[in-house]
Design a protein around this motif. Structure first.
Motif: not given
Length: 227
Positions: A180, A211-212, A217-218, A222
């Protein structure tokens, strides 16, 4: 019987491993996110360590409180009454436990305690910016561990042997958090990348890919299943 209640933190590798296992078991749970660093975290009175994940389930009229992955994964194996995520082969069972112990101890101490502290815990606890020297040390340790995994996967279809099991879910839980934050140079680990793509494609992985982390930001790939 009411659905089990899972207390978890989305970016805690231990919580992620349990979410994956519950997904593989196709068990519906009441999803209850927690913030374990806060004084009023509901996990505190349930688990002496104060850490998620915690699963509460009612069986035969009795409330069971299962704390952390070993207890929860063990309960899932007992519930399945067979070869679920832990092989019946003694050698593969031993290898599974060896690998899980490695992630619980060495990987956590060498990698997560450094990289996730700098990238995740510091922003959450407002401890200041990441330190370049710590990041370098954590990334060097990460490369060492990923090379070991790459070597294992040149010999096996799954980490502990012939098919996906507990060791794969635990490893993927740790790796997914680091991915991530863009900490894994996948081009250097083609075997590991193929293994991870297969795991990401499983339905149990979908909630993790949604999920965040607040304010971050991923990595661009991701949530991509084929990256």
């Amino acid at each position: 019987m009411s659905d089990p209640v899972l207390y978890h933190f989305a970016f805690d590798p231990a919580s992620r491993s349990v979410r994956l296992a519950l997904g593989e078991a196709k068990l519906t749970v009441v999803d209850t996110p927690v913030r374990p660093w806060e004084d009023d975290c509901p996990v505190g009175p349930l688990n002496p360590s104060g850490m998620p994940p915690v699963l509460q389930v009612t069986e035969h009229g009795r409330l069971l409180t299962l704390c952390e992955p070993a207890a929860i994964l063990g309960w899932l194996e007992d519930r399945a009454k067979g070869d679920f995520l832990l092989s019946t082969d003694p050698a593969e069972r031993a290898e599974t436990r060896r690998l899980i112990g490695w992630f619980d101890r060495r990987f956590t101490d060498d990698v997560n305690a450094v990289l996730l502290h700098e990238r995740m815990e510091k922003p959450l606890l407002r401890l200041g910016p990441p330190e370049a020297r710590a990041l370098r040390a954590g990334r060097e340790s990460l490369r060492t561990h990923l090379t070991i995994l790459e070597d294992l996967l040149t010999l096996r279809d799954a980490l502990a042997g012939r098919r996906m099991g507990q060791a794969d879910l635990v490893a993927a839980a740790h790796i997914s958090v680091l991915d991530y934050f863009g900490e894994i140079a996948w081009a250097a680990y083609p075997g590991l990348k193929t293994w991870y793509m297969k795991l990401k494609s499983r339905p149990s992985f979908r909630p993790l890919l949604a999920d965040r982390f607040p304010g971050v930001s991923p990595s661009p790939h991701y949530a991509d299943l084929d990256f």
